[in-house]
Design an enzyme around this catalytic site. Structure first.
Site, PDB file in Angstrom:
ATOM      1  N   ARG A  43       0.798  -1.233   0.000  1.00  0.00           N
ATOM      2  CA  ARG A  43       0.000   0.000   0.000  1.00  0.00           C
ATOM      3  C   ARG A  43       0.824   1.273   0.000  1.00  0.00           C
ATOM      4  NH1 ARG A  43      -2.612  -3.891   1.715  1.00  0.00           N
ATOM      5  NH2 ARG A  43      -0.610  -4.345   2.625  1.00  0.00           N
ATOM      6  N   LYS A  57      25.640  -4.292  -1.836  1.00  0.00           N
ATOM      7  CA  LYS A  57      27.098  -4.416  -2.003  1.00  0.00           C
ATOM      8  C   LYS A  57      27.843  -3.728  -0.871  1.00  0.00           C
ATOM      9  CE  LYS A  57      26.385  -3.508  -6.908  1.00  0.00           C
ATOM     10  NZ  LYS A  57      26.635  -2.430  -7.889  1.00  0.00           N
ATOM     11  N   HIS A 115       5.151   6.090  11.332  1.00  0.00           N
ATOM     12  CA  HIS A 115       4.633   5.938   9.965  1.00  0.00           C
ATOM     13  C   HIS A 115       3.687   7.132   9.747  1.00  0.00           C
ATOM     14  CE1 HIS A 115       3.487   4.219   6.252  1.00  0.00           C
ATOM     15  NE2 HIS A 115       3.135   3.002   6.619  1.00  0.00           N
TER      16      HIS A 115
HETATM   17  N1   CP Z   1      -0.090   0.120   5.792  1.00  0.00           N
HETATM   18  C1   CP Z   1       1.110  -0.209   5.280  1.00  0.00           C
HETATM   19  O1   CP Z   1       2.151   0.361   5.627  1.00  0.00           O
HETATM   20  O2   CP Z   1       1.051  -1.220   4.355  1.00  0.00           O
HETATM   21  P1   CP Z   1       2.273  -1.720   3.479  1.00  0.00           P
HETATM   22  O3   CP Z   1       3.262  -2.374   4.430  1.00  0.00           O
HETATM   23  O4   CP Z   1       1.702  -2.682   2.481  1.00  0.00           O
HETATM   24  O5   CP Z   1       2.899  -0.527   2.828  1.00  0.00           O
END
Ligand code: CP
Length: 303
Positions: free
Chosen positions: A52, A81, A130
């Site tokens: 996503r 590397k 995040h």
């Molecule tokens: N929500 C989310 O971070 O999904 P992915 O790990 O697929 O990017």
């Protein structure tokens, strides 16, 4: 505030920044602007797997007329590397206007933002942050609840390693939430986040029983147990199937309840929940395109 050098942590944003991003996301959803990023190039550097986040960033850029370079597997880059993160970021800064990076090491995005010559957006750094997931989570909450204030938010599952709940908990500080933290003892919300709640005067309860919070929740934020963060596979096996939300469990829940999940899900939401109107996780992922368009354009000073 969201700075010209990027978005590394949700705590870089104040309340006005957050509300502005949500307003912009709404604008992008209503009025796609297919030329706003004409001539711009964005790098997506994913040192950890993603579906996503990477694809919605790339969709966001390309739908606005920009172009994307990058890698989805660090094994195909020269980091395999032995090239350092420092040198990789310095190099890529020569090519693009903006870097989006996911990395397994907490703090890697902050470091990258300090050495890069262009803005860096953190697409997830270990169990830490995040922030763009949080923007789409907030956008999803606002869309479904009509407000952000005074909501009961139950976070369920891996609250220890789940970076999405850490960012969301911090972002909601401006909106008087009541939290339920539902986790087995091994995966409870880390002390630093419980202290954050106490310092900010945010109400929270800790539970181990998912059924105990279902009737009072406005938002049920389910999470996957983050297998990749465990050093001992036996410890993962002990907790991997602690919670499974099933459709039958939703009978006496509030009408406005919405079920969110950053995805991917494994066993924590049964497939029979998907058809329930309270399930919102696939729409939530779609909202990621609009929220990321808003973040990108805001950082580049285009809106
Ligand atoms: N929500 C989310 O971070 O999904 P992915 O790990 O697929 O990017």
């Amino acid at each position: 505030m969201i700075k010209a050098n990027g978005l590394v942590s949700i705590t870089d944003c104040d309340k006005d920044d957050i509300l502005r991003i949500l307003d912009l996301a709404e604008q992008f959803e209503k009025h796609p602007n297919p030329h706003l990023l004409d001539g711009k190039l964005v790098a997506t550097l994913f040192f950890e797997p993603s579906t996503r986040t990477r694809l919605s960033f790339e969709t966001a850029v390309q739908r606005l007329g920009g172009r994307v370079i990058g890698f989805s597997d660090a094994a195909t880059s020269s980091s395999s590397k032995g090239e350092t993160l420092h040198d990789t970021i310095k190099m890529v800064s020569n090519y693009v206007d903006l870097i989006v990076m996911r990395h397994p090491v907490e703090g890697a995005a902050r470091y990258a933002s300090e050495v890069a010559g262009v803005p860096v957006i953190n697409a997830g750094d270990g169990a830490n942050q995040h922030p763009t997931q949080t923007m789409l989570d907030l956008y999803s909450i606002k869309k479904t609840q009509g407000r952000l204030d005074n909501l009961t938010i139950s976070m369920v599952g891996d609250l220890k390693y789940g970076r999405t709940v850490h960012s969301l908990l911090q972002a909601m500080q401006y909106f008087n939430p009541t939290y339920n933290f539902v986790a087995p003892p091994e995966l409870r919300m880390p002390e630093q986040y419980r202290l954050f709640c106490e310092e900010k005067g945010l109400k929270y309860k800790e539970e181990t029983d998912l059924n105990a919070v279902l009737k009072t929740s406005d938002i049920l934020y389910m999470t996957r147990v983050q297998q990749e963060r465990f050093t001992d596979p036996v410890e993962y096996e002990k907790v991997r199937n602690t919670y499974t939300l099933r459709n039958s469990m939703l009978e006496d829940t509030k009408d406005n309840l919405r079920i969110l999940h950053p995805l991917p899900r494994i066993t924590e939401i049964a497939a029979d929940v998907d058809a329930n109107p309270k399930a919102y996780y696939f729409e939530q992922a779609r909202n990621g395109v609009f929220a990321r368009q808003a973040v990108i354009c805001s950082i580049l000073g285009l809106v």
